[in-house]
Design a protein around this motif. Structure first.
Motif, PDB file in Angstrom:
ATOM      1  N   VAL A   3       0.862  -1.180   0.000  1.00 52.03           N
ATOM      2  CA  VAL A   3       0.000   0.000   0.000  1.00 52.03           C
ATOM      3  C   VAL A   3       0.899   1.231   0.000  1.00 52.03           C
ATOM      4  CG1 VAL A   3      -1.833   1.245   1.193  1.00 52.03           C
ATOM      5  CG2 VAL A   3      -1.755  -1.260   1.312  1.00 52.03           C
ATOM      6  N   TYR A   4       0.508   2.228  -0.773  1.00 51.92           N
ATOM      7  CA  TYR A   4       1.292   3.460  -0.864  1.00 51.92           C
ATOM      8  C   TYR A   4       0.387   4.668  -0.660  1.00 51.92           C
ATOM      9  CZ  TYR A   4       4.742   0.465  -3.170  1.00 51.92           C
ATOM     10  OH  TYR A   4       5.637  -0.532  -3.475  1.00 51.92           O
ATOM     11  N   THR A   5       0.958   5.716  -0.107  1.00 49.11           N
ATOM     12  CA  THR A   5       0.236   6.975  -0.100  1.00 49.11           C
ATOM     13  C   THR A   5       0.234   7.526  -1.524  1.00 49.11           C
ATOM     14  OG1 THR A   5       0.003   9.061   1.077  1.00 49.11           O
ATOM     15  CG2 THR A   5       2.234   8.446   0.398  1.00 49.11           C
ATOM     16  N   ASP A   6      -0.790   8.284  -1.856  1.00 46.52           N
ATOM     17  CA  ASP A   6      -0.967   8.718  -3.243  1.00 46.52           C
ATOM     18  C   ASP A   6       0.228   9.491  -3.787  1.00 46.52           C
ATOM     19  OD1 ASP A   6      -4.585   9.365  -3.103  1.00 46.52           O
ATOM     20  OD2 ASP A   6      -3.424   7.520  -3.392  1.00 46.52           O
ATOM     21  N   SER A   7       0.864  10.278  -2.945  1.00 47.37           N
ATOM     22  CA  SER A   7       1.921  11.164  -3.431  1.00 47.37           C
ATOM     23  C   SER A   7       3.179  10.424  -3.878  1.00 47.37           C
ATOM     24  CB  SER A   7       2.284  12.192  -2.362  1.00 47.37           C
ATOM     25  OG  SER A   7       2.799  11.550  -1.210  1.00 47.37           O
ATOM     26  N   VAL A   8       3.314   9.153  -3.535  1.00 52.44           N
ATOM     27  CA  VAL A   8       4.515   8.404  -3.934  1.00 52.44           C
ATOM     28  C   VAL A   8       4.206   7.266  -4.902  1.00 52.44           C
ATOM     29  CG1 VAL A   8       5.550   8.953  -1.694  1.00 52.44           C
ATOM     30  CG2 VAL A   8       4.536   6.691  -2.064  1.00 52.44           C
ATOM     31  N   LYS A   9       2.951   7.041  -5.197  1.00 58.37           N
ATOM     32  CA  LYS A   9       2.588   5.958  -6.117  1.00 58.37           C
ATOM     33  C   LYS A   9       3.269   6.151  -7.464  1.00 58.37           C
ATOM     34  CE  LYS A   9      -1.913   4.701  -4.172  1.00 58.37           C
ATOM     35  NZ  LYS A   9      -3.387   4.731  -4.361  1.00 58.37           N
ATOM     36  N   GLY A  10       3.844   5.066  -7.962  1.00 54.41           N
ATOM     37  CA  GLY A  10       4.535   5.117  -9.238  1.00 54.41           C
ATOM     38  C   GLY A  10       5.967   5.600  -9.136  1.00 54.41           C
ATOM     39  N   ARG A  11       6.362   6.096  -7.977  1.00 54.50           N
ATOM     40  CA  ARG A  11       7.741   6.579  -7.790  1.00 54.50           C
ATOM     41  C   ARG A  11       8.509   5.755  -6.752  1.00 54.50           C
ATOM     42  NH1 ARG A  11       8.758  11.421  -5.729  1.00 54.50           N
ATOM     43  NH2 ARG A  11       6.859  11.532  -4.456  1.00 54.50           N
ATOM     44  N   PHE A  12       7.829   5.327  -5.714  1.00 52.06           N
ATOM     45  CA  PHE A  12       8.464   4.569  -4.632  1.00 52.06           C
ATOM     46  C   PHE A  12       8.022   3.110  -4.700  1.00 52.06           C
ATOM     47  CE2 PHE A  12       9.016   8.216  -1.296  1.00 52.06           C
ATOM     48  CZ  PHE A  12       9.650   8.991  -2.263  1.00 52.06           C
ATOM     49  N   THR A  13       8.922   2.218  -4.290  1.00 58.79           N
ATOM     50  CA  THR A  13       8.614   0.793  -4.220  1.00 58.79           C
ATOM     51  C   THR A  13       9.112   0.228  -2.904  1.00 58.79           C
ATOM     52  OG1 THR A  13       8.803   0.570  -6.633  1.00 58.79           O
ATOM     53  CG2 THR A  13       8.870  -1.450  -5.317  1.00 58.79           C
ATOM     54  N   ILE A  14       8.216  -0.405  -2.168  1.00 63.07           N
ATOM     55  CA  ILE A  14       8.600  -1.074  -0.927  1.00 63.07           C
ATOM     56  C   ILE A  14       8.781  -2.554  -1.220  1.00 63.07           C
ATOM     57  CG2 ILE A  14       6.192  -1.431  -0.195  1.00 63.07           C
ATOM     58  CD1 ILE A  14       7.170  -1.010   2.716  1.00 63.07           C
ATOM     59  N   SER A  15       9.800  -3.136  -0.612  1.00 60.38           N
ATOM     60  CA  SER A  15      10.055  -4.572  -0.769  1.00 60.38           C
ATOM     61  C   SER A  15      10.731  -5.079   0.496  1.00 60.38           C
ATOM     62  CB  SER A  15      10.923  -4.846  -2.000  1.00 60.38           C
ATOM     63  OG  SER A  15      12.196  -4.233  -1.868  1.00 60.38           O
ATOM     64  N   ARG A  16      10.834  -6.390   0.609  1.00 59.72           N
ATOM     65  CA  ARG A  16      11.462  -6.956   1.795  1.00 59.72           C
ATOM     66  C   ARG A  16      12.175  -8.246   1.432  1.00 59.72           C
ATOM     67  NH1 ARG A  16       6.975  -7.847   6.076  1.00 59.72           N
ATOM     68  NH2 ARG A  16       8.640  -8.954   7.208  1.00 59.72           N
ATOM     69  N   ASP A  17      13.145  -8.577   2.253  1.00 60.80           N
ATOM     70  CA  ASP A  17      13.867  -9.838   2.120  1.00 60.80           C
ATOM     71  C   ASP A  17      13.847 -10.483   3.498  1.00 60.80           C
ATOM     72  OD1 ASP A  17      15.689 -11.912   1.917  1.00 60.80           O
ATOM     73  OD2 ASP A  17      17.055 -10.807   0.642  1.00 60.80           O
ATOM     74  N   ASN A  18      12.975 -11.441   3.690  1.00 56.02           N
ATOM     75  CA  ASN A  18      12.839 -12.054   5.007  1.00 56.02           C
ATOM     76  C   ASN A  18      14.081 -12.839   5.413  1.00 56.02           C
ATOM     77  OD1 ASN A  18      10.320 -10.929   5.308  1.00 56.02           O
ATOM     78  ND2 ASN A  18       9.194 -12.818   4.897  1.00 56.02           N
ATOM     79  N   ALA A  19      14.840 -13.311   4.439  1.00 53.04           N
ATOM     80  CA  ALA A  19      16.071 -14.022   4.759  1.00 53.04           C
ATOM     81  C   ALA A  19      17.126 -13.088   5.341  1.00 53.04           C
ATOM     82  CB  ALA A  19      16.614 -14.711   3.521  1.00 53.04           C
ATOM     83  N   LYS A  20      17.020 -11.809   4.989  1.00 52.58           N
ATOM     84  CA  LYS A  20      17.987 -10.821   5.472  1.00 52.58           C
ATOM     85  C   LYS A  20      17.404  -9.923   6.549  1.00 52.58           C
ATOM     86  CE  LYS A  20      20.629 -10.604   1.164  1.00 52.58           C
ATOM     87  NZ  LYS A  20      21.139  -9.716   0.075  1.00 52.58           N
ATOM     88  N   ASN A  21      16.157 -10.176   6.940  1.00 50.13           N
ATOM     89  CA  ASN A  21      15.497  -9.353   7.970  1.00 50.13           C
ATOM     90  C   ASN A  21      15.545  -7.867   7.609  1.00 50.13           C
ATOM     91  OD1 ASN A  21      15.099 -11.722   9.346  1.00 50.13           O
ATOM     92  ND2 ASN A  21      16.416 -11.217  11.079  1.00 50.13           N
ATOM     93  N   THR A  22      15.297  -7.577   6.353  1.00 47.75           N
ATOM     94  CA  THR A  22      15.451  -6.217   5.875  1.00 47.75           C
ATOM     95  C   THR A  22      14.278  -5.807   4.986  1.00 47.75           C
ATOM     96  OG1 THR A  22      17.864  -6.411   5.937  1.00 47.75           O
ATOM     97  CG2 THR A  22      16.958  -4.632   4.610  1.00 47.75           C
ATOM     98  N   VAL A  23      13.846  -4.581   5.152  1.00 45.29           N
ATOM     99  CA  VAL A  23      12.839  -3.985   4.277  1.00 45.29           C
ATOM    100  C   VAL A  23      13.485  -2.801   3.569  1.00 45.29           C
ATOM    101  CG1 VAL A  23      11.899  -2.491   6.102  1.00 45.29           C
ATOM    102  CG2 VAL A  23      10.473  -3.113   4.131  1.00 45.29           C
ATOM    103  N   TYR A  24      13.055  -2.578   2.340  1.00 44.75           N
ATOM    104  CA  TYR A  24      13.646  -1.543   1.501  1.00 44.75           C
ATOM    105  C   TYR A  24      12.583  -0.553   1.028  1.00 44.75           C
ATOM    106  CZ  TYR A  24      17.178  -5.224   1.178  1.00 44.75           C
ATOM    107  OH  TYR A  24      18.095  -6.203   1.471  1.00 44.75           O
ATOM    108  N   LEU A  25      13.049   0.637   0.706  1.00 42.65           N
ATOM    109  CA  LEU A  25      12.194   1.611   0.045  1.00 42.65           C
ATOM    110  C   LEU A  25      13.010   2.224  -1.089  1.00 42.65           C
ATOM    111  CD1 LEU A  25       9.384   2.958   0.100  1.00 42.65           C
ATOM    112  CD2 LEU A  25      10.468   4.865   1.336  1.00 42.65           C
ATOM    113  N   GLN A  26      12.698   1.833  -2.309  1.00 40.43           N
ATOM    114  CA  GLN A  26      13.331   2.405  -3.485  1.00 40.43           C
ATOM    115  C   GLN A  26      12.578   3.663  -3.864  1.00 40.43           C
ATOM    116  OE1 GLN A  26      16.148   1.352  -5.276  1.00 40.43           O
ATOM    117  NE2 GLN A  26      15.876   3.327  -6.309  1.00 40.43           N
TER     118      GLN A  26
END
Length: 120
Positions: free
Chosen positions: A59-82
């Motif tokens: 889920v994204y707030t409208d102002s970042v849709k199409g520009r930001f991407t959230i992802s995660r790697d559970n093996a690395k216990n890490t979440v990202y925001l591109q």
């Protein structure tokens, strides 16, 4: 004790990109939904993006849709925001958070934040 540590913040020109990371420890990361929030100077903290524990919904707030991407790697216990196509209004301290329910981040764990500054 649960700990979230953000990294990857810094300065960028408008139109540029940054990738934030949030490393979690002291909790079973794969049990938690993860979110990114931000707070600009003089403004209240606001929601940016969130992702379920198994990455089947974002889920994204409208102002970042199409520009930001959230992802995660559970093996690395890490979440990202591109963050792409950055704008000066994206300037803020960015926080990651972990919660057992997608609508209850306020009750979860929070990092200390990382500064993002976008210049025009």
């Amino acid at each position: 004790q649960a700990q979230l540590v953000e990294s990857g913040g810094g300065s960028a020109q408008a139109g540029g990109s940054l990738r934030l990371s949030c490393a979690a420890s002291g909790l079973t990361f794969s049990n938690y939904h993860m979110g990114w929030f931000r707070q600009a100077p003089g403004k209240e903290r606001e929601f940016v993006a969130k992702i379920t524990w198994r990455s089947d919904d974002t889920v994204y707030t409208d102002s970042v849709k199409g520009r930001f991407t959230i992802s995660r790697d559970n093996a690395k216990n890490t979440v990202y925001l591109q963050m792409n196509s950055l704008k000066p209004e994206d300037t803020a301290v960015y926080y990651c958070a972990a919660a057992l329910q997608m609508h209850q981040f306020q009750r979860g764990y929070w990092g200390q934040g990382t500064q993002v500054t976008v210049s025009s």
